[in-house]
Write an enzyme that holds these catalytic residues in place. Structure first.
Site, PDB file in Angstrom:
ATOM      1  N   LYS A  55       0.820  -1.243   0.113  1.00 19.60           N
ATOM      2  CA  LYS A  55       0.061   0.110  -0.092  1.00 19.60           C
ATOM      3  C   LYS A  55       0.869   1.211  -0.092  1.00 19.60           C
ATOM      4  CE  LYS A  55      -3.843   1.553   2.588  1.00 19.60           C
ATOM      5  NZ  LYS A  55      -5.063   0.577   2.442  1.00 19.60           N
ATOM      6  N   ARG A 381      -3.643  -1.532  -6.250  1.00 18.44           N
ATOM      7  CA  ARG A 381      -2.882  -2.611  -6.424  1.00 18.44           C
ATOM      8  C   ARG A 381      -3.125  -3.479  -7.502  1.00 18.44           C
ATOM      9  NH1 ARG A 381      -5.651  -4.531  -0.530  1.00 18.44           N
ATOM     10  NH2 ARG A 381      -7.898  -4.505  -1.298  1.00 18.44           N
ATOM     11  N   HIS A 497     -16.054  -8.997   1.375  1.00 22.97           N
ATOM     12  CA  HIS A 497     -14.916  -9.878   1.990  1.00 22.97           C
ATOM     13  C   HIS A 497     -15.064 -11.416   1.225  1.00 22.97           C
ATOM     14  CE1 HIS A 497     -13.255 -12.936   5.071  1.00 22.97           C
ATOM     15  NE2 HIS A 497     -12.274 -11.890   4.953  1.00 22.97           N
ATOM     16  N   ARG A 659       0.961 -50.072 -14.621  1.00 21.55           N
ATOM     17  CA  ARG A 659       1.583 -50.756 -13.510  1.00 21.55           C
ATOM     18  C   ARG A 659       1.026 -52.033 -13.040  1.00 21.55           C
ATOM     19  NH1 ARG A 659       0.727 -47.716  -7.853  1.00 21.55           N
ATOM     20  NH2 ARG A 659      -1.297 -48.604  -7.899  1.00 21.55           N
ATOM     21  N   SER A 806       9.678 -44.563 -12.362  1.00 23.60           N
ATOM     22  CA  SER A 806       8.570 -43.770 -11.816  1.00 23.60           C
ATOM     23  C   SER A 806       8.429 -43.488 -10.506  1.00 23.60           C
ATOM     24  CB  SER A 806       7.166 -44.150 -12.514  1.00 23.60           C
ATOM     25  OG  SER A 806       6.500 -43.259 -12.213  1.00 23.60           O
TER      26      SER A 806
END
Lengths: 915, 915
Positions: A55, A381, A497, A659, A806
């Site tokens: 700020k 900002r 908010h 696998r 892996s």
């Protein structure tokens, strides 16, 4: 020695030696503690975020840009660190510098602190390096006392002056003196009751003045001290309180979630007050230079006439749109927008926002106030935005030549993409919409209703998905919001908010849904004729603002062309390949649509659970002899082969790593007596034989038990069947459909090179046999998981028998930590909370421990075979920090769940650009 | 190129180029394939065991010493390797060398192969670098055919000649031609039946001659070929068969158990036959230069007149003592000993054994034969011995100045000491002796009866302890013997297979117990009036030869002064300290009696199981609130303190490391509904509350669950209580009894430095508080286990908060391998059998994997704190190979179970002397 002694003798009052004085001066010059800004010139600048906070740096930068900013000064973040070092005290040196800066503010405005004629009032606000919205304390209207309030009343309006005064006492009382605001609220309510009014606006100047007296009495009563009337005393108290708030609970929690170090500290901004609530020629607002939800290039904001900034942000009053473009159709003829009501200021604001966006080369989130028709900028900002907006803004800005493609990539937070990639509500699904709110953060969410952050934590700990329903949210709700699927509020606008935080988190959020009525006592809410209680299912659509009863089906997201453009840039810069973990043809298809470059992990056992196969699988496991096992395997073979054919087809041209069977066999066992009987029938053996076998399969610690290649060692016929299915599938596609396929056979849970040696020999024997049977030429690889510490430690020996590695980071995390994923949730949250662990190591790779083992494994693997292909699979493959780690290790690929493929790709590109 | 081509053109018969010939000669000279010995001179010598094998080297050495050895030659071990390389064929070069050596044997004896007048007969025997008694094949009497047999009959005795001939056919038929011996045995039985006789000795020369014919017919019938009559053909077949037997199943098994590499190969010894069974002036025997059971310096042996060596070794006839000293009292007046019956040869033998022992500087195991009153030595080697004997012989030899103290230490195998250290039968216990056998290997053993090696394996896999009862043992029984508690045989003497092997293994063994009768069909044996069936309990006393019904109580061993002397030398040379794992005052006392230098691991939870405490522990665990937990802990505190006081007292002057609570809490939970109810009563809460809590404690993988310091993090009050108990105990002893105590508090299962940091802070807080309360000055250490891979990997960070490390190799093995000790027995034996793992990593430390992690941990720990004290605890602390590993890593100490303390000390000394 002599010098020292003589100094001692001369006593304490001796002036410091020259050298000491010099050193002190030097220290001072290298750490300026206060930076002034105002009158078109500032001592700081935009790049000084580390010492001025975001700020402060931006106020300085804006001032230097010639933008109207109320004059003021910034106390550096280093002073916050000093404050804590000195036992929470302000140093005399700092006080001196503050006084000097204050003088310059007075001079700039021609007003003075404590001057009853023309009083200077200031705000005192926090400002850390990165924005922590609402986390720390703020004090407004500082400088008011009985004399200056009278002066302010003289200058403007009595009602306004005493309203401001009582607000100041309440805020200061709360923040600096630690008095619960409810004490003041009660006095206000009592006063309104005695007056027989219900709205603040109905109170008169005299009422506020009376209230000021009551407030001061309350302060005296509760603290035993008079409310401070000296503005300087007020200022020192306020600065200390803001520093203090750096360590309050919610700021600590916010820093934990956002990984912000406590050592940074906050700066403090002391700035002349401007008032948006001094009358009808006043206003205050918040705006984004582009739409933070869609990214569209539209100036987007909200404001309130005759109001203070907090009124907009806190969502107490629902604000008006800043311009005509933002108005709802029903308001078309109602001139409520700032563009209409404050045309001069609005025009000035437009010029300023354009200047700011061009200057900062990013979308800005700005705050402003209009006082007596004069526009003041209070903050700018980089604006928080949804993933969709982030992608659109970044690609648009490249088109506008504001930034280049590398910068565009670095502008997107990979985690955020999740919002874009997760399913939205199925438009075809029937849904019962029970309310509408503002679409504050996009995406769809389904969960069970909870009414507080604590309840959310409890329910999620039980494995439930929740929707947090609140009247409005406050910083205390951060943790609950973070773990909920979605958030619904009764009050507040798009910049409230709840909205801002939810967008930052990438959570689906609907705000300002005034139709619903919450009864916190009964833990229910009602809307229309519906009565929803805690635990009921609710669905939110954050893109439309719809609140829907029950659970609703979802569909895959459609990705924008901007997203496609971004991914092209990403593919240009990244070095890591990104594969997917896919167990079914559908998974494979989804992953391809997201650009997966192969399958890094296809878990064959997941296919075993399908209803038409589990019986055969159970027969295989519970067979009491080799023959029974072979018969059952013969039933499974064609099913597996069919799956592999479909998966290979989807992955045409890309590698597929399969696998072999991994989990302990008892995972597949029947749960009921009937199922057991059915298996016994299938095998043609008595139930008792099956029950006995069942018993022998129980394990104390299945994760460390008879699983992975240990099954392949004990029951070679299982792996033989799987290898046969893989090679037959490849052979069929090669012969009949002309595909090029190079299957990668992966052996799980190898801890010793000899295991892989034996499993490899077996696999090669079967594969060569099938090749001969089918008369095809095809190549295949045999590799292994590195998922045990011993595998990493002895990777050089294991590599002798491996065509690829892996790294299975899920299991490796379990064994490296000695921590069962299934059991850890009882204590792991406490660990993260007590900061014993920085985060859940099953979510983000533990680089110091598990990562170090991977490093060892990769190094040793490459020592034996410099070109050994190495990737990782497991949840970490889609975690940005973990992907960056893999990039640094120079791995070949990461493999993650289909929906995280773009996240992994973007993370890989960012890692490549950063490193 | 031209040369090559022209060579090709000139065809195959061209003589090799000169250079090639030279190279061949060179190769030949560097690898002599056959070594002759005889006539007082040998080409080889004792140090050439690697190429001549133990037996061949010793035959050469004995020959060079002037000891009468039948002439012969040794084919090198390299030729065995060649044999396998060439697809199991004897090379022409080797054959040529064998023929040349054979000529020298003929010359030395004046006899010739295939000479009907004066035939040379030879034995063909294996001989590896280390003795593998009975594991490989042997052929005797080779050279016999119809003509030479007639000649032998002429020279000696017809009955002897044809008995030898039929023995040769049977042996050759079995070993070389692969015919089951039972085929020949049946023909012999039939013949005896037809003659109406039951003993071999009742058969006449003509019977044997007839049997030779029947044997040859049987060979023709079963193999389709005539029995080879050419002695040279016989010889080639026999040599090949001996090489072949290097790879037979029992040899492979023996090598696996004894860690002998297959690459070594065996030598073959071809040696002129001498006969101990040619008549009453003949004999054969086996002797030890000292008593192999007690170590006493007494010439000790057995022999049989008119017999072949195999009769003694196989235990088919029970032999006579070699000298008067060895006779049983009842035989006092019966002149059965060799000393009495062959006084000249015995005197010569005594001179020879003394020469040999002095030469080899170790106790010798010798074999000899007397043929027509002439003594021939057939073999000498270092004799196997019991631990007791090993200790006595080594210490005696130091006194005799034959060896020095370092050599004495290196003469004892640490594992062997186990025999000395384990309890023997309690002399006070009542015992029902049901039979007596020979005390072949000392110690006491109790177990359930099994009748075969396979049954032994099965029962042991179920967790049972077994006694293997056999008529006699053979090399096929090795595995069963290895896992049994003790061995009992019906037949055989002190040098029988069972006796020799059991002593080597350190197993309790009773042999030659002819009183018992085994019925293999009913799986029972009877003795006296008793009928013992499979599974019945039986106890053996290997030091007395007693066979006892049921289980018998045992007492601790009494250690000899020789043992004490040895341990003094051990303490002089070892660098590693040896502590013990002791959980009770009794453990501590036992360990001190064995010389433990402190406690490396005191598991506090083991105290929790005592009957008087478990209720309070359960109340602590199941308490539903903090208060309930505190109340329960208050009950436990005085008990723990009391234990610590007793343990500290036992360990006066030595360090004691106490590990805080480690196992998952559910290990302590009640098993029955009544116990649960009793806990509910104790806590004053309803049963349902306890049941609910009980459920929440269940874990999928408790080994990786809520245990170790994770409990300390979740329930700090538990560790606080334990630290208080430790410090209060130390304070009391310091104040009241003036002890010096420095307790070491050990935090288990630390994976992250922050865990230890927090636990240390808590421990220090409590400890300092108690010190203040008690007003004592005392120092204490706080350290941690390194038992998770992550702890090893991040040991540098963990060391910042640690005063010491103790590597917990049990848990570290589990997590490094991802292998649960509780579950691994289902497949680990297969792993060891299939040679995937060299041995059970829970028994001997896996140096490549787990050891590598320890190395990393030690290095990183020392990087942070160069003087950090580091030890290991866990089963590996008493394993000799693991102790050597710790020595090399320069650790401070190992900690092992009390009974293994001397083993660990000896291992440490050997490691220091070797490295």
């Amino acid at each position: 020695m002599a010098t020292k002694k003589s100094a001692k003798r001369t006593g304490k009052k001796t002036a410091p030696k020259k050298s000491t004085a010099k050193a002190a001066a030097k220290t001072k010059s290298t750490s300026k503690s206060v930076y002034f800004f105002g009158d078109g010139k500032a001592e700081g600048k935009g790049k000084m975020k580390e010492i001025l906070g975001g700020k402060g740096a931006n106020l300085a930068e804006m001032t230097n840009l010639g933008i109207p900013v109320p004059p003021g000064f910034t106390i550096t973040t280093s002073e916050c660190v000093n404050f804590y070092k000195k036992g929470k005290k302000l140093s005399p040196a700092l006080k001196k510098d503050v006084l000097a800066a204050l003088k310059r503010v007075e001079k700039a405005l021609g007003k003075s602190f404590n001057d009853p004629q023309n009083p200077l009032l200031v705000s005192v606000r926090s400002g850390a390096r990165v924005s922590m919205p609402g986390m720390m304390d703020t004090i407004l209207n500082l400088g008011l006392n009985d004399e200056t309030a009278a002066g302010l009343a003289e200058q403007s309006d009595e009602r306004f002056a005493y309203d401001s005064y009582r607000r100041f006492i309440q805020m200061y009382g709360n923040v600096v003196l630690g008095i619960d605001s409810a004490n003041f609220e009660h006095l206000l309510e009592d006063l309104k009751d005695s007056k027989g009014v219900s709205e603040d606006t109905q109170l008169k100047a005299a009422d506020w003045k009376k209230l000021v007296g009551l407030y001061k009495e309350k302060v005296l009563q509760l603290t035993g001290k008079e409310f401070p009337s000296d503005p300087m005393q007020q200022l020192w108290g306020a600065i200390s309180a803001v520093f203090d708030s750096w360590m309050n609970k919610r700021a600590i929690e916010y820093r934990r979630i956002n990984s912000i170090p406590a050592e940074w500290g906050t700066a403090v901004n002391v700035q002349a007050m401007v008032f948006g609530n001094m009358g009808d020629d006043c206003a205050t607002g918040v705006a984004f230079t582009r739409d933070p939800s869609t990214g569209d290039k539209i100036f987007f904001g909200e404001y309130l006439p005759n109001a203070q900034g907090e009124d907009v942000v806190a969502g107490i009053r629902t604000p008006y749109p800043i311009n005509k473009a933002g108005k709802k159709p029903q308001d078309k003829n109602n001139p409520i927008s700032m563009e209409e009501k404050f045309p001069k200021c609005y025009k000035q604001l437009v010029a300023i926002y354009k200047k700011l966006e061009k200057h900062y080369r990013d979308m800005q989130d700005i705050e402003f106030t209009v006082q007596e028709d004069k526009l003041w900028m209070l903050q700018t900002r980089n604006g928080k935005r949804t993933a969709r907006a982030a992608v659109k803004i970044a690609t648009d800005m490249v088109k506008e030549r504001l930034i280049n493609d590398k910068e565009a990539i670095l502008r997107i937070q990979p985690e955020q993409l999740d919002q874009l990639l997760h399913p939205t509500l199925d438009p075809a699904a029937s849904k019962e919409v029970i309310a509408h709110g503002l679409p504050a953060s996009p995406g769809a969410a389904t969960g069970q209703v909870v009414f507080s952050s604590e309840e959310a934590v409890e329910e999620v700990a039980k494995g439930r998905k929740v929707i947090l329903v609140r009247v409005e949210t406050s910083p205390e709700d951060i943790q609950g919001m973070n773990i909920s699927e979605g958030i619904l509020t009764v009050r507040g606008g798009m910049t409230s908010h709840a909205a801002v935080v939810a967008r930052g988190m990438g959570k689906c959020c609907v705000v300002g849904c005034g139709e619903i009525h919450i009864n916190p006592m009964t833990r229910r809410f009602s809307v229309g004729g519906h009565d929803i209680k805690q635990g009921d299912w609710l669905t939110l659509d954050g893109s439309t603002g719809e609140v829907i009863l029950g659970q609703v089906a979802t569909v895959k997201p459609e990705l924008s062309s901007d997203f496609g453009q971004l991914m092209k840039w990403v593919d240009k810069y990244r070095k890591l390949k990104v594969r997917t973990n896919a167990d079914t043809p559908l998974d494979a298809k989804t992953a391809r649509s997201f650009g997966a470059e192969g399958i890094g992990l296809c878990r064959t056992e997941h296919m075993f659970f399908a209803e038409d196969r589990i019986q055969a699988v159970r027969e295989m496991i519970l067979a009491t002899d080799h023959e029974g096992r072979e018969n059952a395997l013969a039933k499974i073979l064609p099913m597996q082969r069919g799956d592999f054919i479909k998966i290979f087809r989807e992955m045409k041209g890309f590698p597929v790593t399969i696998r072999l069977l991994d989990p302990p066999l008892h995972e597949f066992l029947p749960h009921t007596q009937e199922e057991l009987q059915s298996v016994a029938n299938g095998l043609g053996v008595p139930l008792s034989a099956i029950e006995e076998k069942y018993e022998t399969l129980k394990e104390f610690n299945p994760m460390l038990g008879h699983r992975g290649c240990r099954l392949g060692v004990s029951f070679p016929e299982i792996y033989d069947m799987q290898v046969r299915a893989i090679i037959e599938a490849a052979a069929e596609l090669i012969k009949k459909e002309g595909y090029k396929i190079k299957p990668e056979i992966m052996i799980p849970l190898v801890g010793h090179a000899n295991e892989l040696k034996l499993m490899r020999e077996n696999a090669v024997r079967v594969a060569e046999l099938v090749k001969k049977e089918k008369g095809v030429r095809l190549t295949y690889l045999v590799g292994t998981m590195i998922e045990l510490p011993r595998a990493a430690i002895t990777a050089d020996k294991i590599a002798e028998h491996a065509d690829f590695f892996s790294c299975g980071t899920n299991d490796l995390t379990q064994t490296t930590f000695g921590l069962s994923r299934d059991d850890s949730q009882k204590f792991l949250p406490t660990y993260v909370e007590k900061k014993i662990l920085p985060n859940d190591p099953f979510v983000s790779l533990d680089q110091c421990g598990v990562g170090e083992l991977i490093k060892i494994g990769v190094k040793k693997g490459h020592d034996t075979k410099p070109n050994l292909k190495i990737g990782i699979c497991g949840e970490h493959g889609g975690d940005p920090a973990s992907v960056e780690f893999c990039h640094k290790l120079d791995l070949n690929y990461v493999s993650c769940s289909p929906y995280r493929v773009p996240i992994a790709k973007l993370s890989a590109a960012i890692a490549a650009l950063r490193n």
